[in-house]
Design an enzyme around this catalytic site. Structure first.
Site, PDB file in Angstrom:
ATOM      1  N   LYS A 161       0.824  -1.012  -0.025  1.00 15.47           N
ATOM      2  CA  LYS A 161       0.003   0.143  -0.101  1.00 15.47           C
ATOM      3  C   LYS A 161       0.848   1.382  -0.122  1.00 15.47           C
ATOM      4  O   LYS A 161       1.802   1.281   0.988  1.00 15.47           O
ATOM      5  CB  LYS A 161      -1.010   0.027   1.200  1.00 15.47           C
ATOM      6  CG  LYS A 161      -1.951  -0.945   1.124  1.00 15.47           C
ATOM      7  CD  LYS A 161      -3.053  -0.844   0.011  1.00 15.47           C
ATOM      8  CE  LYS A 161      -4.238  -1.889   0.361  1.00 15.47           C
ATOM      9  NZ  LYS A 161      -5.353  -1.502  -0.984  1.00 15.47           N
ATOM     10  N   LYS A 176     -13.379  -8.099  -7.334  1.00 14.24           N
ATOM     11  CA  LYS A 176     -13.739  -8.468  -6.163  1.00 14.24           C
ATOM     12  C   LYS A 176     -15.369  -9.154  -6.138  1.00 14.24           C
ATOM     13  O   LYS A 176     -16.148  -8.385  -6.501  1.00 14.24           O
ATOM     14  CB  LYS A 176     -13.705  -7.435  -5.194  1.00 14.24           C
ATOM     15  CG  LYS A 176     -12.160  -6.818  -4.962  1.00 14.24           C
ATOM     16  CD  LYS A 176     -11.817  -5.922  -3.811  1.00 14.24           C
ATOM     17  CE  LYS A 176     -10.576  -5.320  -3.873  1.00 14.24           C
ATOM     18  NZ  LYS A 176     -10.256  -4.237  -3.107  1.00 14.24           N
TER      19      LYS A 176
END
Length: 346
Positions: free
Chosen positions: A125, A232
């Site tokens: 991240k 997703k």
């Protein structure tokens, strides 16, 4: 438990033509849990989610609290499909997964990655609010030191940069041999411009939010704004709808999770197992970010030798009791299920 059902078919294909369960059926079957995280992620230290014991197996509904009802309705549709409909045929029995590294300080990288057994790929991240590019560089450098030259590093900015910032950051991080950069900018037009600017570096651009949070999840592919897409199951409305997005986009896909328990991860694993091609390690190892899980000891879908099995975990009632949410949060989630279930009838 009330088994009555009402409403329209869950999906659009013949093998998923199961009626939507009634609201009463959903509320009778639901369990709300709150699981602490060992590392702060997406600004959260506790993950709340709802589980249903459906006729076809356990399933999960876990949109983040800030999502509005319209967006959360897709997550509920996915939960209903997985719990009430047969899953599509699978092509593989296990899925290679990547480690996920939150925006921690460089000196914490080794501790976080120690939770992931045998993962050859790490998603790092970056572009965290309140941090600097120097923080990102240090984090990625430390990750490369730990992985060695053969490991794979992908970075995820969650749309946190504008085009100029993203171009500068990619140049700074290119020395660490990036597999791809995920959602460096928020808008599809920005992704397309950045992709053109950094094309000569040979670093692919992946789209995540531009797929799962878009009214038209295939627009990013039509615009030539991505080399691959991140999908997703919950945000896209279920396994079948996610598979349809991949087919229409015509791009390689990475299946990822939304910070789910092993029940939700199982949905993503079945999606990954059903895709015709799976060229990238999948982001389905986020259970390792939790302090606990809702399944029995030893049954969590955490990586072993960098892989997770494709199976349907069963919630453990002792764990459901241990992590049970407070009464006010249970009421909040029951109200949310009530509102989002009504939207599925529209």
């Amino acid at each position: 438990m009330d088994d009555s059902t009402t409403g329209r078919p869950v999906g659009s294909t013949s093998d998923s033509a199961t009626p939507l369960p009634s609201l009463g059926d959903l509320l009778d079957r639901m369990h709300v849990v709150a699981i602490p995280l060992h590392t702060r992620f997406r600004g959260q230290t506790v993950r709340e989610l709802t589980l249903f014991e459906g006729p076809k197996g356990w399933t999960e509904f876990s949109p983040f609290p800030e999502y509005d009802d319209a967006e959360a309705a897709s997550w509920l549709r996915a939960a209903i499909e997985f719990g009430w409909s047969p899953v599509p045929p699978i092509r593989r029995a296990e899925i290679r997964v990547n480690a996920t590294l939150p925006a921690v300080a460089a000196d914490r990288v080794a501790d976080v990655l120690a939770h992931y057994d045998g993962c050859r790929t790490v998603k790092v991240k970056v572009a965290e609010r309140g941090q600097t590019l120097g923080d990102d560089v240090a984090r990625v450098r430390r990750t490369r030191e730990i992985l060695g030259p053969e490991g794979r590093i992908r970075i995820d900015a969650n749309g946190g940069w504008n085009v100029d910032e993203a171009e500068h950051a990619v140049h700074r991080l290119a020395e660490f041999d990036l597999e791809y950069v995920e959602q460096p900018c928020a808008a599809v037009e920005e992704l397309a411009e950045l992709r053109e600017r950094i094309h000569y570096l040979g670093i692919p651009v992946a789209a995540d939010e531009s797929v799962r949070k878009a009214e038209d999840p295939v627009a990013v592919a039509r615009a030539g704004a991505a080399d691959l897409i991140v999908i997703k199951a919950q945000p896209l409305g279920g396994i079948r709808r996610a598979m349809a997005v991949v087919a229409e986009a015509g791009l390689p896909a990475v299946v990822s999770s939304a910070l789910e328990s092993s029940i939700g991860i199982a949905m993503g694993a079945h999606l990954a197992a059903a895709l015709p091609a799976l060229d990238y390690d999948c982001g389905l190892a986020t259970v390792d970010l939790f302090e606990g899980d809702v399944v029995a000891e030893g049954r969590s879908l955490v990586p072993r030798d960098g892989r997770i099995p494709v199976e349907r975990p069963v919630a453990d009632h002792d764990r459901l009791g241990r992590f049970r949410a407070t009464p006010d949060r249970e009421t909040w989630w029951r109200d949310r299920v009530t509102r989002t279930r009504a939207l599925l009838d529209d």
